[in-house]
Each structure stands twice: as structure tokens, then as C-alpha cells.
Design an enzyme around this catalytic site. Structure first.
Site, PDB file in Angstrom:
ATOM      1  N   CYS A  87       0.830  -1.063   0.065  1.00  0.00           N
ATOM      2  CA  CYS A  87      -0.102  -0.154   0.025  1.00  0.00           C
ATOM      3  C   CYS A  87       0.837   1.211  -0.045  1.00  0.00           C
ATOM      4  O   CYS A  87       1.783   1.333   0.903  1.00  0.00           O
ATOM      5  CB  CYS A  87      -0.880  -0.091   1.309  1.00  0.00           C
ATOM      6  SG  CYS A  87      -0.815   0.966   2.571  1.00  0.00           S
ATOM      7  N   GLU A  88       0.702   2.221  -0.742  1.00  0.00           N
ATOM      8  CA  GLU A  88       1.432   3.279  -1.044  1.00  0.00           C
ATOM      9  C   GLU A  88       1.284   4.239  -0.094  1.00  0.00           C
ATOM     10  O   GLU A  88       2.067   5.274   0.006  1.00  0.00           O
ATOM     11  CB  GLU A  88       1.088   3.823  -2.468  1.00  0.00           C
ATOM     12  CG  GLU A  88      -0.096   4.780  -2.375  1.00  0.00           C
ATOM     13  CD  GLU A  88      -0.381   5.362  -3.932  1.00  0.00           C
ATOM     14  OE1 GLU A  88       0.440   5.018  -4.701  1.00  0.00           O
ATOM     15  OE2 GLU A  88      -1.379   6.102  -4.018  1.00  0.00           O
ATOM     16  N   HIS A  89       0.273   4.020   0.978  1.00  0.00           N
ATOM     17  CA  HIS A  89       0.077   5.104   2.291  1.00  0.00           C
ATOM     18  C   HIS A  89       1.007   4.940   3.391  1.00  0.00           C
ATOM     19  O   HIS A  89       1.266   5.580   4.112  1.00  0.00           O
ATOM     20  CB  HIS A  89      -1.314   5.073   2.559  1.00  0.00           C
ATOM     21  CG  HIS A  89      -2.353   5.634   1.335  1.00  0.00           C
ATOM     22  ND1 HIS A  89      -3.320   4.806   1.102  1.00  0.00           N
ATOM     23  CD2 HIS A  89      -2.039   6.625   0.472  1.00  0.00           C
ATOM     24  CE1 HIS A  89      -4.249   5.403  -0.051  1.00  0.00           C
ATOM     25  NE2 HIS A  89      -3.311   6.419  -0.299  1.00  0.00           N
ATOM     26  N   HIS A  90       1.202   3.421   3.517  1.00  0.00           N
ATOM     27  CA  HIS A  90       1.874   2.997   4.725  1.00  0.00           C
ATOM     28  C   HIS A  90       3.121   2.212   4.307  1.00  0.00           C
ATOM     29  O   HIS A  90       3.745   1.688   5.355  1.00  0.00           O
ATOM     30  CB  HIS A  90       0.947   2.480   5.606  1.00  0.00           C
ATOM     31  CG  HIS A  90      -0.196   3.044   6.156  1.00  0.00           C
ATOM     32  ND1 HIS A  90      -1.416   2.855   5.389  1.00  0.00           N
ATOM     33  CD2 HIS A  90      -0.470   3.858   7.138  1.00  0.00           C
ATOM     34  CE1 HIS A  90      -2.287   3.679   5.909  1.00  0.00           C
ATOM     35  NE2 HIS A  90      -1.760   4.313   6.857  1.00  0.00           N
ATOM     36  N   GLN A 128      -5.529  -0.373  -4.104  1.00  0.00           N
ATOM     37  CA  GLN A 128      -6.057  -1.619  -4.422  1.00  0.00           C
ATOM     38  C   GLN A 128      -7.155  -1.258  -5.731  1.00  0.00           C
ATOM     39  O   GLN A 128      -7.210  -2.074  -6.471  1.00  0.00           O
ATOM     40  CB  GLN A 128      -6.886  -2.352  -3.487  1.00  0.00           C
ATOM     41  CG  GLN A 128      -7.547  -3.769  -3.922  1.00  0.00           C
ATOM     42  CD  GLN A 128      -8.321  -4.460  -2.934  1.00  0.00           C
ATOM     43  OE1 GLN A 128      -7.691  -4.479  -1.577  1.00  0.00           O
ATOM     44  NE2 GLN A 128      -9.036  -5.378  -3.215  1.00  0.00           N
ATOM     45  N   HIS A 156      -5.313  -6.095   4.050  1.00  0.00           N
ATOM     46  CA  HIS A 156      -4.383  -4.885   4.053  1.00  0.00           C
ATOM     47  C   HIS A 156      -3.690  -4.904   5.493  1.00  0.00           C
ATOM     48  O   HIS A 156      -4.354  -4.687   6.526  1.00  0.00           O
ATOM     49  CB  HIS A 156      -5.015  -3.571   3.865  1.00  0.00           C
ATOM     50  CG  HIS A 156      -5.529  -3.408   2.300  1.00  0.00           C
ATOM     51  ND1 HIS A 156      -4.907  -2.645   1.630  1.00  0.00           N
ATOM     52  CD2 HIS A 156      -6.386  -4.198   1.884  1.00  0.00           C
ATOM     53  CE1 HIS A 156      -5.539  -2.592   0.282  1.00  0.00           C
ATOM     54  NE2 HIS A 156      -6.289  -3.471   0.363  1.00  0.00           N
ATOM     55  N   CYS A 158      -1.985  -2.734   6.810  1.00  0.00           N
ATOM     56  CA  CYS A 158      -2.203  -1.512   7.422  1.00  0.00           C
ATOM     57  C   CYS A 158      -3.500  -1.376   8.050  1.00  0.00           C
ATOM     58  O   CYS A 158      -3.398  -0.630   8.843  1.00  0.00           O
ATOM     59  CB  CYS A 158      -1.940  -0.210   6.247  1.00  0.00           C
ATOM     60  SG  CYS A 158      -3.327  -0.321   5.210  1.00  0.00           S
TER      61      CYS A 158
HETATM   62 ZN   LIG Z   1      -2.190   1.605   3.923  1.00  0.00          ZN
END
Ligand SMILES: [Zn+2]
Length: 198
Positions: A87-90, A128, A156, A158
Site C-alpha cells: 500500500c502506497e500510504h503505509h 487496490q 491490508h 495497514c
Molecule cells: Zn495503507
């Protein structure tokens, strides 16, 4: 072979990444000189290059490299393709299964290529939803089939390890093109992928 080790690491990138990971570990309160951690920055640097190797791959080229003329016009389904992404956020993994279908219009591709296309986009920093659309788009643009359908079911880390800690929640995304926008074709696909092996 199910697992192929990638041994084409960029030496300069590995060295610079290692220095940054070493500093990150220090900032997190670790003693980077202790035995278990000595080689960790370099291992992480290599692992991250492998997990983002998709940036150097061309999904359209993978499909075009195995594009065959064939007058088959029934639904082709590749179910339960294992999927691992970040995931590109975490920068934490999400993983699960992708189900891909298309209805050819003169051209088919090798079934293993569909799985490689999934990997090509999964081995990048992702969300996703975008991953799902990218798979549909490249198959639609390359093979020009009557339609493409992709469903991804993933968990996920995260969500599981931090934040809301919903251990068992599965995120499902889907994208459809062409004839799969039609309700009947779409439900046929959804029914076929929901049939579980015994
Ligand atoms: Zn994430």
C-alpha cells in the site's frame, strides 16, 4: 518454478537505500550495530527493489509477446491468482487473490501472461482500486477483447496491524470494460469466480 529470485540489484541504489534504512532504524531506537541488524539495511534495500520491480516492467509488452490469433469467443477466466502488493500510504503489504476474465475478439494470450501482468502492477506502490483498473486497461488496450473483468479480494496489513485493527476484513474491488458492463455477462463471471473448489 513458483518463485524466482531477482538478482539484478542496482549496486548504487542498494548502497544509498541501505544508508537510509540504517538511519531509519537508528531513529526508531535500534542499535544498528547489533548482530541481528548488521545486514538488515542491505536486505531491506534489496527486498524493496524486488517488491517494486514492476516499475521496470512493461505489462503491454508481456501481453504483446504472447498474443495469438484465435477464433475463440467464450469467456476466458484465470481465477485465484496470488497477489502481493504494497500500500502506497503505509508501505505495508496487502495480499490476496485476483480473478481476471476476458472475452476474446480475435486474439488470446498465454494464461501465465495474465498472472505476470498482475505481478507487474502489484510489484509497485499501489492502492487496490488503481491496481484493479490498470489490469483491466492494459488487457483491453493490448488484446482488444470484447470485454475485461477483474475482481481483487485482499487483506491490508495497514488495517490489520494498526489503526482500526479489523483482523478479518477483506477489501473487494472490481473493474469491468466492454461487454462486462452488461449485467448478464457480469453476473455469469461473478458466479463463476464465487464457485469454490471443494
Ligand atoms: Zn495503507
Amino acid at each position: 518454478m513458483a518463485y524466482q529470485k531477482i538478482d539484478q540489484y542496482d549496486e548504487a541504489v542498494t548502497q544509498q537505500l541501505s544508508a537510509h534504512y540504517s538511519e531509519s532504524l537508528r531513529l526508531l531506537g535500534e542499535d544498528v550495530s547489533r548482530e541481528g541488524l548488521v545486514k538488515t539495511p542491505e536486505r531491506v534495500a534489496k527486498a524493496m527493489q524486488m517488491l517494486t520491480v514492476g516499475y521496470t516492467q512493461d505489462a503491454a509488452a508481456i501481453l504483446n509477446g504472447a498474443k495469438f490469433r484465435e477464433e475463440y469467443s467464450e469467456m476466458v477466466i484465470v481465477k485465484d491468482i496470488e497477489l502481493y502488493s504494497l500500500c502506497e500510504h503505509h508501505l505495508l503489504p496487502f495480499f490476496g487473490k485476483a480473478h481476471v476474465a476476458y472475452i476474446p475478439d480475435g486474439y488470446i494470450t498465454g494464461l501465465s501472461k495474465i498472472a505476470r501482468v498482475v505481478d507487474c502492477f502489484a510489484r509497485r506502490l499501489q492502492v487496490q482500486e488503481r491496481l484493479t483498473h490498470q489490469i483491466v486497461d492494459v488487457i483491453q488496450e493490448t488484446l482488444k477483447p470484447l470485454g475485461v473483468a477483474v475482481v481483487i479480494e485482499a487483506q491490508h496489513l495497514c488495517m490489520m496491524m494498526r489503526g482500526v485493527q479489523k483482523q478479518n476484513s477483506i477489501t473487494t474491488t472490481s473493474a469491468f470494460s466492454g461487454c462486462f458492463k452488461d449485467g448478464k455477462t457480469r453476473s455469469e463471471f461473478l458466479q463463476l469466480i464465487s464457485q469454490r473448489r471443494n
